[in-house]
Design a protein around this motif. Structure first.
Motif, mmCIF file in Angstrom:
data_model
loop_
_atom_site.group_PDB
_atom_site.id
_atom_site.type_symbol
_atom_site.label_atom_id
_atom_site.label_comp_id
_atom_site.label_asym_id
_atom_site.label_seq_id
_atom_site.Cartn_x
_atom_site.Cartn_y
_atom_site.Cartn_z
ATOM 1 N N HIS A 301 0.826 -1.213 0.000
ATOM 2 C CA HIS A 301 0.000 0.000 0.000
ATOM 3 C C HIS A 301 0.862 1.266 0.000
ATOM 4 C CE1 HIS A 301 -0.468 -0.134 4.683
ATOM 5 N NE2 HIS A 301 0.595 0.507 4.337
ATOM 6 N N TYR A 311 -4.566 -5.052 -10.106
ATOM 7 C CA TYR A 311 -5.165 -6.025 -9.182
ATOM 8 C C TYR A 311 -4.336 -6.180 -7.926
ATOM 9 C CZ TYR A 311 -8.210 -6.612 -13.078
ATOM 10 O OH TYR A 311 -9.100 -6.335 -14.073
ATOM 11 N N ALA A 312 -3.010 -6.062 -8.040
ATOM 12 C CA ALA A 312 -2.178 -6.068 -6.841
ATOM 13 C C ALA A 312 -2.582 -4.914 -5.937
ATOM 14 C CB ALA A 312 -0.704 -5.955 -7.224
ATOM 15 N N MET A 314 -5.433 -3.492 -5.705
ATOM 16 C CA MET A 314 -6.736 -3.743 -5.078
ATOM 17 C C MET A 314 -6.606 -4.698 -3.898
ATOM 18 S SD MET A 314 -9.540 -3.727 -8.009
ATOM 19 C CE MET A 314 -9.857 -2.223 -8.893
ATOM 20 N N ILE A 315 -5.825 -5.760 -4.064
ATOM 21 C CA ILE A 315 -5.664 -6.727 -2.976
ATOM 22 C C ILE A 315 -5.027 -6.049 -1.766
ATOM 23 C CG2 ILE A 315 -4.355 -8.774 -2.280
ATOM 24 C CD1 ILE A 315 -4.837 -9.767 -5.201
ATOM 25 N N PHE A 316 -3.997 -5.233 -2.023
ATOM 26 C CA PHE A 316 -3.313 -4.610 -0.893
ATOM 27 C C PHE A 316 -4.175 -3.548 -0.224
ATOM 28 C CE2 PHE A 316 0.449 -6.663 -2.645
ATOM 29 C CZ PHE A 316 0.996 -7.138 -1.469
ATOM 30 N N SER A 317 -5.042 -2.920 -0.996
ATOM 31 C CA SER A 317 -5.956 -1.958 -0.384
ATOM 32 C C SER A 317 -6.915 -2.684 0.563
ATOM 33 C CB SER A 317 -6.726 -1.230 -1.480
ATOM 34 O OG SER A 317 -7.801 -0.504 -0.941
ATOM 35 N N LEU A 318 -7.461 -3.789 0.103
ATOM 36 C CA LEU A 318 -8.409 -4.546 0.927
ATOM 37 C C LEU A 318 -7.733 -5.049 2.207
ATOM 38 C CD1 LEU A 318 -11.298 -5.609 1.045
ATOM 39 C CD2 LEU A 318 -10.523 -7.675 -0.099
ATOM 40 N N LEU A 319 -6.527 -5.612 2.055
ATOM 41 C CA LEU A 319 -5.817 -6.128 3.229
ATOM 42 C C LEU A 319 -5.483 -5.004 4.202
ATOM 43 C CD1 LEU A 319 -3.479 -8.720 1.481
ATOM 44 C CD2 LEU A 319 -5.266 -9.228 3.147
#
Lengths: 538, 331
Positions: A301, A311-312, A314-319
Motif C-alpha cells: 500500500h 489487481y495487486a 486492489m488486494i493490498f488496499s483490501l488487506l
C-alpha cells in the motif's frame, strides 16, 4: 550517579563506577543505558527537523541550501525511525519492565542483552558519523536507483550502521521471546499476562521475521553501489520496484513494531488510573497478534502509484483495511474500560488519553490512504506526512511518554513534579495538533513531501505547522528537565505509588538487582483492581 | 463545487478531480463522525466517572462478547465499503480511454520533457485542450520521479527502464502546478512545471505555432540515422524482422514464448536486443544503449505505430546522414 541518599541497596547503588555500568548484565541498568542513548538520538533527530521547519517558514529556499535541506530531513527520518521509534519502547521500558512484570530475575540471556546495546551504540555511532561527516541525502526510504546510482553522499557507511542496529533488534526480540516463554513466575499463565507483555512478545516476532529482510535489502544496495552489480538499477539490468517491495516488507511491519508496544503501555495505564480491569482483555491480547500477522501482508500500500498492477493494488488496499480492524477494536476497548470507572488524571493517564485521541485520528486518516482513489492524489504529499506523524508521534511518542511517566517512580524510586508533568502533557498534545493538522490540509492542496521551496499559496499552512512545532519542542524539553531534577528533588515514590496491580509494583522502588526477594506466585489476572481494592480495605 | 471557494483546495480541473473529492467528503464525514464520537465518549466518561472522594470501588466488568463482536464486524463492513468506493475511482483512473491522445514524457534530474504526437516538444510545460482525454507515457532517464498534478488529482511514478502511464481529461482552462513528488535528489523541489489547459481553438493555434515534424516523422529520421534500415529492410536481404504493422501485435520468440510488441518491448529491443530473439532470426543486433536517447526511443515508437505494410523505406547502401536532430525546443 549522585542520586540522593538511597535508603537501602538497590540496582542503582549496589555497585558503583563507570565499568559497573558498562559491563552490567542487569536488565534494569541496560534499560537505563538504552534510555540515555535513545534520548540523545531523539534530540539529535529533533534538532535536524527544527532546522527543516525553520526553512519551511518561507516559500523560497531561505535558510539552508537544497543539499543541506535534503541531508537534514534524511537525518531526521533515519534517526527517528531506526534509532528512536523502533527501539525505544522495547529496549527501554520493555527491558526494564518485562522481567519485573513476569516475576523473573532478569531476561533469559543477560549477556546477549548487553551485546544488543553495544551493537546499537556501534550502529548509531556509525550512522551518525556518516550523516554528520559528509551527510546522507537519500531520505530514510533509500529508494533505488537514486540511492545506489545517483546520490553522492555517504550512503554505504549509513547503510552499514542501520544493518548493525538491525542485529541489535533481532537479538533483543529473540531475548524477549525466550524470556516470555521460559521465565514466567509460577501461576502466570498466558491469559494472566499483562497486555504490555503480550505486545512486546508480538513485537519481538516482527523483529525476528521482518528485520532480516531490510538488512538484506540494504546489503544488496551496498553491493550494487560498491561493485555495480545490477540488482535494482535498470541501467544495470535490475528492477527498482524490487527494492520498494523488500523495503516495505520490513518497514510496514516496523510501523507496528513502533505502535504495538505503545498500545501495550496504554493498556496498562488506563486500567490503573480508572481502577478497572481492561475491557475485553482477550480481544485486546489477540488483536495484537492479529495486527502483527496482518502487518506482513499490506506492504504494497506504499506503492499504489509506483507502477504495480491494478489487481495487486486492489488486494493490498483490501488487506490494509483489514489490518485496521484489530486497531479499531483496541480503541473501543480502551474507551469502554473508562466506563463506570474511578478515573484520576495523573501525567501517565493524561498522556494515555492523549494517545487514544491522536492514535484514533491517525488511524482514521490511514483509512483515507488505504482508499485507492484517494491515495492516487495524496500519495507522497504532506497528507501522508501528517498521517504517519499522528501514528508515530501522536500515537507512539505519547504512549512512550505515558509509559515513562508511569514507570519512572519504579525506575528511579522518585516522583517527578506533578504540576509540570501535567503541563507538559497538555503542551505536547496542543503543540502536536497545531503542528500536524495544517499538514493534512496543505497535503490535500498538493504540497509534495521533501520540498525545500514551494509555491507561495502553501506558506500559511507551513507557518502554522512550524509555530506548532515550536510549542511541541517546548513540550519535549520540559520532561527532560523535570525528570532529571526529580532524581535529586523528587520525593520517594514507595513501591506502588499508583496503587497498580502488576507484579512490578510488588517489589521496592528502585528494585533490588535480583528484582524479587522471593519469586512471586501469581493467583489472578493482571488488572484485578476490584480484588486488590477489596483486600486493601479489609 | 463549494470546496473551490475554500482557498486550500486545488481546483477540480479534470474529470477525475470531483470523484476524488467526493471520496474525501465521504471519508471525512464517516471517519470524522467516528473520531468525534470516540473523542466525545472518552471525554464524557473521563468527566462523568472522575474519581471523587466518595467514589466507590468500580465493579468488575470483563467485557461483553456480543458488543465486542458488534464493534469488530461493523467496522469491517464500513471498511469494505471504503475499499469498493476507492477501487472504483482508481480502476477508472488506471485505464485510459481508447481515443486518448498519447503524449510521451521523459523525466530527468530535474526537468520534465514532453513530446506531442504532432511533434511539439516542451520542457516543464504541458499544453492541453479542455475536453480531450490525454494519456501520458512516462519514463525516466535516471532515477524514479513522480508525475503529480494536484488539480487533476492524478499521480504516477516515473521509472527508469520502463513505461508507466497516467491519463486525465481536463475540464477547466487554467494554469496548474506540475510537481515531481518522488524525491529525486538535490533540486527535487525545482522539478516543477505548469500544465496549461486551453480552450480547444486556442490549443489548435498553439499546436500550429509550435509545429515541427510529427513524432512519427522524427522517428523515421531516427530510424534512418541509426541505420536500422540496414537490417530491418523488409526485402530479401533483410537480416532482422520486418517492423511493419508490428505495434501491439503478438511476436513469437525463439524460446517458444510470445510477447506483445508494446512500448516496453520496443524499448527493450533497442537497448537489450539479445534478451528476446524473434523466432527465425539470429542474435545479431548490437545494443544501442547510450546512443539512442529515451526521447528518440519515443519517436521510434511513434514511427513504428505509423509504419504499415509496404511502407518501410528503401535500403540505400550509401546513405547520407540526415542533418542532426533539432535541439529540444527550449524556452
Amino acid at each position: 550517579m549522585s542520586i540522593a541518599i538511597q535508603p537501602r541497596e538497590n540496582y542503582l547503588n549496589t555497585t558503583t563506577g563507570v565499568l559497573s555500568w558498562l559491563l552490567t548484565k542487569d536488565h534494569k541498568r541496560i534499560a537505563l543505558l538504552y534510555l540515555i542513548t535513545v534520548t540523545v538520538m531523539f534530540f539529535l533527530g529533533g534538532v535536524a527537523i527544527t532546522i527543516v521547519r525553520l526553512n519551511l517558514m518561507t516559500p523560497d529556499s531561505g535558510l539552508v541550501s537544497a543539499d543541506t535541506y535534503n541531508k537534514l530531513f534524511t537525518m531526521h527520518g533515519v534517526i527517528m525511525v531506526f534509532f528512536f521509534l523502533v527501539p525505544v519502547v522495547p529496549t527501554v521500558l520493555g527491558n526494564f519492565c518485562l522481567p519485573l512484570m513476569i516475576g523473573a530475575k532478569d531476561l533469559a540471556f543477560p549477556r546477549l542483552n548487553l551485546a544488543s546495546w553495544y551493537l546499537f551504540v556501534l550502529g548509531a555511532v556509525w550512522a551518525l558519523y556518516a550523516m554528520l561527516a559528509g551527510g546522507l541525502d537519500t531520505g530514510w526510504t533509500f529508494y533505488t536507483p537514486y540511492t545506489t546510482s545517483s546520490s553522492h553522499s555517504n550512503v554505504i557507511p549509513a547503510l552499514i550502521g542501520i544493518v548493525i542496529v538491525g542485529f541489535s533488534s533481532i537479538l533483543t526480540g529473540l531475548n524477549f521471546i525466550v524470556t516470555v516463554h521460559r521465565l514466567r513466575a509460577p501461576g502466570l499463565t498466558w491469559w494472566r499476562l499483562p497486555i504490555f507483555v503480550w505486545t512486546i512478545y508480538a513485537t519481538s516476532f516482527i523483529f525476528l521475521l521482518a528485520t532480516p529482510t531490510v538488512a538484506m535489502a540494504l546489503i544488496l544496495e551496498i553491493v550494487e553501489r560498491l561493485w555495480g552489480i545490477g540488482i535494482f538499477d535498470p541501467a544495470l539490468g535490475g528492477d527498482p520496484l524490487l527494492f520498494q517491495h523488500l523495503f516495505w516488507f520490513y518497514s510496514h511491519p516496523a510501523v507496528y513494531i513502533m505502535i504495538l508496544p505503545g498500545m501495550g503501555i496504554v493498556s496498562e495505564v488506563i486500567p490503573c488510573f480508572s481502577r478497572k480491569n481492561l475491557y475485553g482483555y482477550t480481544f485486546v491480547a489477540l488483536s495484537s497478534f492479529g495486527i502483527a500477522s496482518l502487518s506482513f501482508l499490506v506492504w504494497a500500500h506504499h506503492m499504489f502509484v509506483a507502477g504495480i498492477s491494478l489487481y495487486a493494488a486492489m488486494i493490498f488496499s483490501l488487506l490494509s483495511y483489514l489490518v485496521a480492524v484489530p486497531s479499531a477494536i483496541k480503541v473501543f476497548n480502551w474507551t469502554a474500560t473508562l466506563y463506570k470507572g474511578s478515573i484520576s488524571f495523573e501525567a501517565p493517564m493524561l498522556y494515555a488519553l492523549g494517545f487514544v485521541c491522536l492514535f484514533t485520528a491517525g488511524g482514521l486518516t490511514g483509512l483515507f490512504l488505504a482508499c485507492l482513489g484517494m491515495d492516487m492524489h495524496v500519495h507522497d504529499t504532506y497528507f501522508v506526512i501528517a498521517h504517519f506523524h499522528f501514528i508515530m508521534v501522536g500515537g507512539m511518542v505519547m504512549a512512550y511518554m505515558s509509559g515513562l511517566h508511569y514507570w519512572w517512580p519504579k525506575i528511579t524510586g522518585r516522583m517527578y513534579s506533578e504540576w509540570w508533568s501535567k503541563l507538559s502533557a497538555l503542551i505536547i498534545f496542543i503543540g502536536f495538533f497545531l503542528t500536524f493538522l495544517p499538514q493534512f490540509i496543505v497535503g490535500y492542496a498538493g504540497m509534495p513531501r521533501r520540498y525545500n521551496h514551494y509555491p507561495p499559496e502553501f506558506q500559511v499552512w507551513n507557518v502554522m505547522s512550524s509555530a506548532g512545532a515550536s510549542i511541541l519542542g517546548v513540550g519535549y524539553v520540559l520532561p527532560l528537565c523535570y525528570l532529571i531534577l526529580s532524581l535529586w528533588y523528587g520525593k520517594p515514590a514507595g513501591p506502588n505509588p499508583w496503587g497498580a496491580t502488576g507484579l512490578e509494583w510488588q517489589t521496592p522502588s528502585p528494585p533490588p538487582t535480583e528484582n524479587f526477594a522471593t519469586t512471586p506466585v501469581v493467583v489472578r489476572g493482571p488488572y484485578e483492581y476490584h480484588v486488590e481494592k477489596a483486600q486493601n480495605e479489609l | 463545487m463549494f470546496a473551490q471557494q475554500i482557498i486550500w483546495f486545488p481546483s477540480q480541473a479534470s474529470t477525475t478531480a470531483s470523484r476524488v473529492d467526493l471520496l474525501l467528503y465521504m471519508l471525512t464525514t464517516i471517519c470524522g463522525a467516528v473520531g468525534l464520537s470516540v473523542a466525545v465518549t472518552l471525554i464524557y466518561f473521563a468527566v462523568r466517572y472522575r474519581r471523587r472522594s466518595n467514589t466507590p470501588t468500580p465493579a468488575e466488568m470483563r467485557g461483553n462478547r456480543p458488543l465486542e463482536l458488534f464493534w469488530t464486524i461493523t467496522p469491517m463492513f464500513i471498511f469494505i465499503g471504503f475499499f469498493v468506493a476507492g477501487a472504483i475511482v482508481y480502476f477508472d483512473a488506471y485505464r485510459a480511454p481508447d481515443d486518448a491522445t498519447v503524449v510521451y514524457v521523459v523525466g530527468k534530474q530535474w526537468m520534465w520533457k514532453f513530446q506531442h504526437p504532432e511533434g511539439q516538444r516542451e520542457i516543464n510545460e504541458l499544453h492541453v485542450p479542455v475536453g480531450q482525454p490525454f494519456k501520458l507515457m512516462l519514463t525516466s532517464e535516471d532515477v524514479i520521479h513522480s508525475f503529480f498534478v494536484p488539480a487533476f488529482r492524478v499521480h504516477m511514478d516515473v521509472l527508469p527502464g520502463r513505461y508507466s502511464s497516467v491519463w486525465f481529461q481536463p475540464i477547466r482552462p487554467g494554469h496548474y502546478h506540475l510537481f515531481c513528488s518522488q524525491y529525486c535528489g538535490t533540486n527535487h523541489a525545482g522539478m516543477v512545471g505548469t500544465v496549461h489547459v486551453m480552450e480547444p481553438a486556442e490549443y489548435e493555434r498553439w499546436l500550429h505555432l509550435n509545429a515541427e515534424g510529427s513524432m512519427a516523422l522524427e522517428g523515421r529520421k531516427v530510424f534512418l540515422k541509426y541505420r536500422c534500415i540496414s537490417c530491418h529492410s523488409a526485402d530479401e536481404n533483410a537480416r532482422a524482422p520486418v517492423l511493419e504493422d508490428l505495434y501491439l501485435r503478438p511476436v513469437h520468440l525463439r524460446d517458444g514464448s510470445t510477447v506483445i510488441a508494446d512500448d516496453d518491448y520496443i524499448r527493450e529491443s533497442v537497448y537489450d536486443p539479445g534478451k528476446k530473439i524473434v523466432l527465425g532470426w539470429d542474435n545479431l543486433m548490437p545494443t544501442y544503449k547510450g546512443q539512442v536517447s529515451p526521447e528518440e526511443i519515443n519517436q521510434l515508437i511513434a514511427y513504428l505505430k505509423s509504419l504499415h505494410r509496404g511502407e518501410t523505406p528503401n535500403r540505400v547502401e550509401e546513405f547520407a546522414p540526415p542533418a542532426a536532430t533539432p535541439p529540444i525546443n527550449s524556452k
